[in-house]
Every structure is written in C-alpha cells, then in structure tokens.
Design a protein around this motif. Structure first.
Motif, PDB file in Angstrom:
ATOM      1  N   UNK A 133       0.854  -1.196   0.000  1.00 60.41           N
ATOM      2  CA  UNK A 133       0.000   0.000   0.000  1.00 60.41           C
ATOM      3  C   UNK A 133       0.891   1.247   0.000  1.00 60.41           C
ATOM      4  N   UNK A 134       0.753   2.080  -0.991  1.00 56.83           N
ATOM      5  CA  UNK A 134       1.613   3.252  -1.142  1.00 56.83           C
ATOM      6  C   UNK A 134       0.742   4.501  -1.224  1.00 56.83           C
ATOM      7  N   UNK A 135       1.109   5.504  -0.430  1.00 56.52           N
ATOM      8  CA  UNK A 135       0.353   6.758  -0.401  1.00 56.52           C
ATOM      9  C   UNK A 135       1.257   7.907  -0.836  1.00 56.52           C
ATOM     10  N   UNK A 136       0.743   8.722  -1.727  1.00 56.60           N
ATOM     11  CA  UNK A 136       1.450   9.926  -2.158  1.00 56.60           C
ATOM     12  C   UNK A 136       0.596  11.139  -1.812  1.00 56.60           C
ATOM     13  N   UNK A 137       1.167  12.064  -1.050  1.00 57.12           N
ATOM     14  CA  UNK A 137       0.459  13.289  -0.707  1.00 57.12           C
ATOM     15  C   UNK A 137       0.936  14.443  -1.566  1.00 57.12           C
ATOM     16  N   UNK A 138       0.328  15.586  -1.343  1.00 60.91           N
ATOM     17  CA  UNK A 138       0.751  16.812  -2.032  1.00 60.91           C
ATOM     18  C   UNK A 138       0.991  17.896  -0.993  1.00 60.91           C
ATOM     19  N   UNK A 139       2.073  18.609  -1.165  1.00 54.78           N
ATOM     20  CA  UNK A 139       2.443  19.672  -0.227  1.00 54.78           C
ATOM     21  C   UNK A 139       1.376  20.758  -0.207  1.00 54.78           C
ATOM     22  N   UNK A 140       1.094  21.335   0.967  1.00 56.30           N
ATOM     23  CA  UNK A 140       0.064  22.370   1.039  1.00 56.30           C
ATOM     24  C   UNK A 140       0.362  23.556   0.128  1.00 56.30           C
ATOM     25  N   UNK A 141      -0.705  24.127  -0.388  1.00 56.39           N
ATOM     26  CA  UNK A 141      -0.630  25.351  -1.190  1.00 56.39           C
ATOM     27  C   UNK A 141      -1.582  26.364  -0.565  1.00 56.39           C
ATOM     28  N   UNK A 142      -1.069  27.549  -0.243  1.00 63.25           N
ATOM     29  CA  UNK A 142      -1.885  28.618   0.347  1.00 63.25           C
ATOM     30  C   UNK A 142      -2.292  29.586  -0.758  1.00 63.25           C
ATOM     31  N   UNK A 143      -3.570  29.890  -0.823  1.00 64.76           N
ATOM     32  CA  UNK A 143      -4.084  30.818  -1.831  1.00 64.76           C
ATOM     33  C   UNK A 143      -3.485  32.202  -1.597  1.00 64.76           C
ATOM     34  N   UNK A 144      -2.692  32.661  -2.574  1.00 62.39           N
ATOM     35  CA  UNK A 144      -2.004  33.943  -2.420  1.00 62.39           C
ATOM     36  C   UNK A 144      -2.838  35.121  -2.910  1.00 62.39           C
ATOM     37  N   UNK A 145      -4.011  34.854  -3.499  1.00 58.90           N
ATOM     38  CA  UNK A 145      -4.825  35.950  -4.010  1.00 58.90           C
ATOM     39  C   UNK A 145      -5.739  36.534  -2.938  1.00 58.90           C
ATOM     40  N   UNK A 146      -5.935  35.800  -1.838  1.00 57.54           N
ATOM     41  CA  UNK A 146      -6.745  36.332  -0.748  1.00 57.54           C
ATOM     42  C   UNK A 146      -5.997  37.478  -0.077  1.00 57.54           C
ATOM     43  N   UNK A 147      -6.685  38.570   0.183  1.00 60.52           N
ATOM     44  CA  UNK A 147      -6.040  39.736   0.788  1.00 60.52           C
ATOM     45  C   UNK A 147      -6.665  40.021   2.152  1.00 60.52           C
ATOM     46  N   UNK A 148      -5.917  40.639   3.049  1.00 62.16           N
ATOM     47  CA  UNK A 148      -6.472  40.975   4.357  1.00 62.16           C
ATOM     48  C   UNK A 148      -7.661  41.931   4.227  1.00 62.16           C
ATOM     49  N   UNK A 149      -8.589  41.767   5.158  1.00 66.61           N
ATOM     50  CA  UNK A 149      -9.770  42.627   5.209  1.00 66.61           C
ATOM     51  C   UNK A 149      -9.804  43.334   6.564  1.00 66.61           C
ATOM     52  N   UNK A 150     -10.361  44.532   6.579  1.00 63.38           N
ATOM     53  CA  UNK A 150     -10.422  45.301   7.825  1.00 63.38           C
ATOM     54  C   UNK A 150     -11.805  45.895   7.986  1.00 63.38           C
ATOM     55  N   UNK A 151     -12.340  45.782   9.200  1.00 61.44           N
ATOM     56  CA  UNK A 151     -13.571  46.488   9.525  1.00 61.44           C
ATOM     57  C   UNK A 151     -13.313  47.394  10.729  1.00 61.44           C
ATOM     58  N   UNK A 152     -14.362  47.847  11.366  1.00 58.22           N
ATOM     59  CA  UNK A 152     -14.207  48.818  12.442  1.00 58.22           C
ATOM     60  C   UNK A 152     -13.447  48.255  13.630  1.00 58.22           C
ATOM     61  N   UNK A 153     -13.561  46.929  13.830  1.00 59.34           N
ATOM     62  CA  UNK A 153     -13.016  46.355  15.053  1.00 59.34           C
ATOM     63  C   UNK A 153     -11.835  45.397  14.825  1.00 59.34           C
ATOM     64  N   UNK A 154     -11.789  44.708  13.671  1.00 60.05           N
ATOM     65  CA  UNK A 154     -10.803  43.630  13.490  1.00 60.05           C
ATOM     66  C   UNK A 154     -10.159  43.691  12.108  1.00 60.05           C
ATOM     67  N   UNK A 155      -8.957  43.123  12.027  1.00 53.20           N
ATOM     68  CA  UNK A 155      -8.276  42.872  10.763  1.00 53.20           C
ATOM     69  C   UNK A 155      -8.296  41.359  10.528  1.00 53.20           C
ATOM     70  N   UNK A 156      -8.740  40.931   9.344  1.00 49.73           N
ATOM     71  CA  UNK A 156      -8.823  39.508   9.018  1.00 49.73           C
ATOM     72  C   UNK A 156      -7.654  39.118   8.127  1.00 49.73           C
TER      73      UNK A 156
END
Length: 281
Positions: A133-156
C-alpha cells in the motif's frame, strides 16, 4: 541417452570429482526423470517455488523504489499490478520504470498514484505475491490571491490552504504561537482575526499550513498607529466647585478613556481633581 518430452526438467549438476582431461562421463536416464549417478558425475532435477527476496521500500530524492526480486527453480517470471490491473511495460506512466531485477521505480508520485501495488512471481513450483500500500500526498498550497480585510473592530488575515492530506493551520506572531485565549484574537475558519488594534499587537504574523508532504507558510506584517491624544488642562479646583465643573471633568475623563490615552499620568490627574471636586461639594 534417449530423452522424451515427458522427461523435461531443470537440472543442477554437481560433479563428484574433477574429471581427467578429455574424459567424458557416461550418463543414463531413469523413469523418475533424475539422472542416475555415475562414478564421474551426479545430476539431480529440481523445482522450487518462487521466493521474494526483499520487502523494503526505499526512497531516494523524489523517487520511491518498490522491490520484486525473486528466486526459484526454474527462474520465476514476475509481473506488477496496480489496484488489480496489470502494469504493462509498454504502457507505463511517464513517472514509472521497471528495472531488469523487476524493481518498480515511481518518481514524483502524485495523489492519483496512491494505491496498492502487487508484485507476483510464479513458476512450475507455484506462485508468490506481495502487496505494497503506497500513499502519495501533495504539499500544502496557500491561496495567495486572498487579501487581508479590515472592519471597524478587526483585521482579518486569510489562510485558505489545500493539500493531500488536508493541511492543519497554525498561526504565529513574531515566531511565537498566537494565544487564542484572549479577546484580541479569534479564528474564522482558518483565517485569523486581530481585534482591538493597537501598537502592542503589531508584528510579523505567519500562517503555516502543514501535512505529511510538507509545510507552506504566508506572512503578514501588521502595524497599528497610536490613537491621537490632545493635551488636557484642568482648571483649578476651589472649595464649593460648581456642578458644571464636575460635569466638565467627567466629560474629559470619558473622552480620554475612549481614546485609550497613552499618558496615564494625565488620566490619573484628572481622576484626582474629580474626586476633590466631589469632596468639596
């Protein structure tokens, strides 16, 4: 000697002693199919079932080597199967190769290459199999197009990641784990919300996505400007100060608190004057 098709067999010859130069041993066949021993040479027919020699998977760089070397008498034939389908040498995927010793090489394995690989060796003596039994995974990829968001109280700060298996997300601030047990931080899915922004929360925030195939990270540099302050000049407090002055002092204190004044000394002075006014009526 006279040999018929029914006498076919594989023979291993073991000379009893070294023959004299030019001598030719006499040999006769018996009904059992074995050579009858003579004074010069002894021969025995043998058949043995295949034995697979190695069961250790080996990794070198981006390649995995899966063994299928077998011995037996006669020499066994071998084949590879993947998920029940025979792997034919003429139809091997580009990232696979079978060596003459029947070792299977898989380079740059992808999740779709995961599954059960079965080696089969067979001859007249029997059949032997071994499954991997052989398993091959894939290294994580983070979506680079998402941008931080800010409202009155928090930064996302977003951290949407994919991978096989699904990666786990960890947040760091200045190389230290972010503590989620206070009102300044909370999670929205895998995104980090930084609330109550102030200079004390500034720093380098890092999202780490990790699975068995590796780790990927994304960083955000956050800075917060201090809230503006204004000088407060308290009027002198005399005995019998009016209610108007007390109300004015209370209003000034309320403004200072809302602005989160950095100069705590000014706030303390105002509090003292208010208490004095209240004592003096």
């Amino acid at each position: 000697p006279d040999i018929a098709a029914g006498d076919a067999a594989y023979f291993i010859c073991d000379p009893g002693y070294k023959l004299a130069p030019g001598a030719r041993p006499s040999q006769t066949c018996s009904d059992s199919g074995a050579w009858e021993p003579t004074a010069e040479q002894q021969c025995v027919s043998t058949v043995s079932a295949p034995v697979l020699l190695d069961d250790q998977l080996r990794n070198f760089g981006a390649c995995q080597y899966v063994p299928c070397s077998a011995v037996g008498s006669p020499q066994p034939l071998t084949k590879w199967e993947y998920e029940g389908r025979v792997i034919k040498a003429s139809y091997l995927p580009a990232n696979m190769h079978v060596y003459p010793n029947h070792t299977l090489r898989i380079c740059g394995g992808k999740p779709h290459n995961s599954g059960t690989y079965k080696c089969t060796a067979w001859n007249q003596g029997g059949t032997t199999t071994r499954s991997y039994p052989i398993f091959f995974g894939s290294k994580p990829v983070i979506n680079q197009t998402d941008i931080p968001q800010q409202n009155k109280y928090c930064v996302t700060l977003p951290c949407r990641a994919t991978g096989v298996p699904m990666p786990t997300i960890t947040w760091l601030r200045n190389d230290q784990s972010v503590a989620m047990d206070n009102e300044d931080y909370r999670l929205d899915g895998d995104s980090l919300l930084v609330c109550n922004g102030r200079p004390a929360l500034a720093g380098l925030y890092e999202c780490q996505a990790t699975n068995s195939a590796g780790m990927t990270s994304r960083q955000y540099q956050l800075s917060f400007n201090p809230l503006p302050t204004r000088p407060v000049t308290a009027p002198p407090v005399e005995p019998g100060a009016s209610a108007v002055l007390i109300a004015q002092l209370r209003s000034e204190l309320r403004t200072l608190r809302l602005q989160q004044v950095a100069d705590q000394q000014a706030l303390s002075d105002m509090q003292s004057q208010l208490e004095q006014c209240q004592r003096n009526g």
